[in-house]
Design a protein around this motif. Structure first.
Motif, mmCIF file in Angstrom:
data_model
loop_
_atom_site.group_PDB
_atom_site.id
_atom_site.type_symbol
_atom_site.label_atom_id
_atom_site.label_comp_id
_atom_site.label_asym_id
_atom_site.label_seq_id
_atom_site.Cartn_x
_atom_site.Cartn_y
_atom_site.Cartn_z
ATOM 1 N N HIS A 115 -16.302 15.952 59.070
ATOM 2 C CA HIS A 115 -16.644 15.088 57.930
ATOM 3 C C HIS A 115 -17.308 15.912 56.827
ATOM 4 O O HIS A 115 -17.000 15.756 55.645
ATOM 5 N N ARG A 132 -11.802 5.444 47.546
ATOM 6 C CA ARG A 132 -11.313 4.949 48.835
ATOM 7 C C ARG A 132 -10.500 6.027 49.545
ATOM 8 O O ARG A 132 -10.606 6.199 50.759
ATOM 9 N N ASN A 148 -12.924 8.753 50.804
ATOM 10 C CA ASN A 148 -13.667 8.242 51.947
ATOM 11 C C ASN A 148 -12.785 8.176 53.187
ATOM 12 O O ASN A 148 -13.226 8.479 54.303
ATOM 13 N N GLY A 149 -11.528 7.785 52.992
ATOM 14 C CA GLY A 149 -10.595 7.716 54.114
ATOM 15 C C GLY A 149 -10.305 9.083 54.703
ATOM 16 O O GLY A 149 -10.273 9.245 55.931
ATOM 17 N N SER A 183 -13.307 10.408 56.514
ATOM 18 C CA SER A 183 -13.511 9.687 57.764
ATOM 19 C C SER A 183 -12.517 10.086 58.849
ATOM 20 O O SER A 183 -12.878 10.179 60.025
ATOM 21 N N ILE A 201 -18.810 0.076 60.662
ATOM 22 C CA ILE A 201 -19.080 1.406 60.113
ATOM 23 C C ILE A 201 -18.249 2.499 60.772
ATOM 24 O O ILE A 201 -18.410 3.678 60.462
ATOM 25 N N ASP A 222 -15.219 5.042 61.698
ATOM 26 C CA ASP A 222 -14.297 5.795 60.847
ATOM 27 C C ASP A 222 -13.002 5.023 60.630
ATOM 28 O O ASP A 222 -12.409 5.070 59.546
ATOM 29 N N LYS A 228 -12.690 2.720 57.552
ATOM 30 C CA LYS A 228 -12.538 3.407 56.263
ATOM 31 C C LYS A 228 -11.128 3.980 56.114
ATOM 32 O O LYS A 228 -10.559 3.968 55.020
ATOM 33 N N ARG A 257 -8.667 1.062 55.368
ATOM 34 C CA ARG A 257 -8.737 0.620 53.977
ATOM 35 C C ARG A 257 -7.995 1.580 53.049
ATOM 36 O O ARG A 257 -7.429 1.172 52.038
ATOM 37 N N TRP A 258 -8.009 2.871 53.422
ATOM 38 C CA TRP A 258 -7.337 3.875 52.596
ATOM 39 C C TRP A 258 -5.829 3.861 52.808
ATOM 40 O O TRP A 258 -5.051 3.770 51.858
ATOM 41 N N TRP A 315 -3.654 5.323 59.521
ATOM 42 C CA TRP A 315 -4.580 4.827 60.546
ATOM 43 C C TRP A 315 -3.813 4.422 61.801
ATOM 44 O O TRP A 315 -4.193 4.779 62.913
#
Length: 204
Positions: free
Chosen positions: A58, A107, A110-111, A114, A171, A173, A176, A179-180, A185
């Motif tokens: 990270h 986003r 952050n993705g 994460s 919270i 990973d 996040k 969402r990205w 994912w």
């Protein structure tokens, strides 16, 4: 350029040592004997690296995006982990986290920050899995015992860490990353689940 403060290095070392001792104690059947001494350095590599490299991944990605990122030990989490292991006989480890400072994190950024942690765990799990054919089952071979402990538990713990952190809730990973990019994912989560299932049912 990635740099580390003296406090950060201290926190990383303490976190790895505590994690290694906890897992060694539990894997050794909650016994304190000579086997525990052999297990600690093995699990320092197998488990400690899995936790710490996850967090440092990270950090590296965040720094690449120009943010300031620092690993900070969570003292209360380590104390709680010691309590659950030595008193209750199970493990719940939250050694610390990477704190990222910046004006705005998109986003996508952050993705990607994460997903870096779970990807490291998946890579380590696959590496340990490839090494399993070289594990000896001779109980009198000390070096073989150490190597086998690193490989087997390195695979198990990193597989579980990857799957656990990719849970798409709160919270974690995974939330996040989802969402990205839901597709990335989904692919990563499926791979992590397959590895975790293999770890649960046996590495051999």
């Amino acid at each position: 350029m990635v740099s580390f403060t003296a406090r950060e290095v201290r926190d990383i070392i303490i976190s790895m040592l505590v994690i290694a001792v906890i897992f060694a104690y539990l894997i050794n059947g909650r016994n304190i004997n000579e086997n525990l001494i052999l297990l600690i350095p093995s699990l320092l590599v197998a488990v400690g690296l899995g936790f710490v490299l996850h967090e440092l991944a990270h950090k590296f990605v965040a720094v690449r995006y120009g943010f300031y990122a620092e690993f900070k030990m969570w003292l209360e989490g380590l104390i709680f982990a010691l309590f659950t292991a030595f008193i209750l006989g199970f493990v719940f480890v939250a050694p610390g986290a990477v704190y990222i400072h910046g004006e705005y994190i998109s986003r996508e950024q952050n993705g990607k920050i994460s997903i870096a942690g779970p990807l490291v765990n998946i890579a380590l799990a696959l590496l340990f899995l490839v090494l399993t054919p070289f594990v000896t089952k001779n109980p009198t071979d000390i070096m073989g015992f150490i190597f086998g402990t690193i490989v087997v538990y390195g695979f198990i713990i990193n597989s579980i860490l990857a799957a656990f952190n990719l849970i798409p809730l709160g919270i974690f990973d995974g939330a996040k990353v989802l969402r990205w990019n839901p597709i990335i994912w989904g692919i990563t989560f499926v791979v992590a689940i397959i590895l975790a299932v293999k770890a649960y049912f046996g590495i051999y």
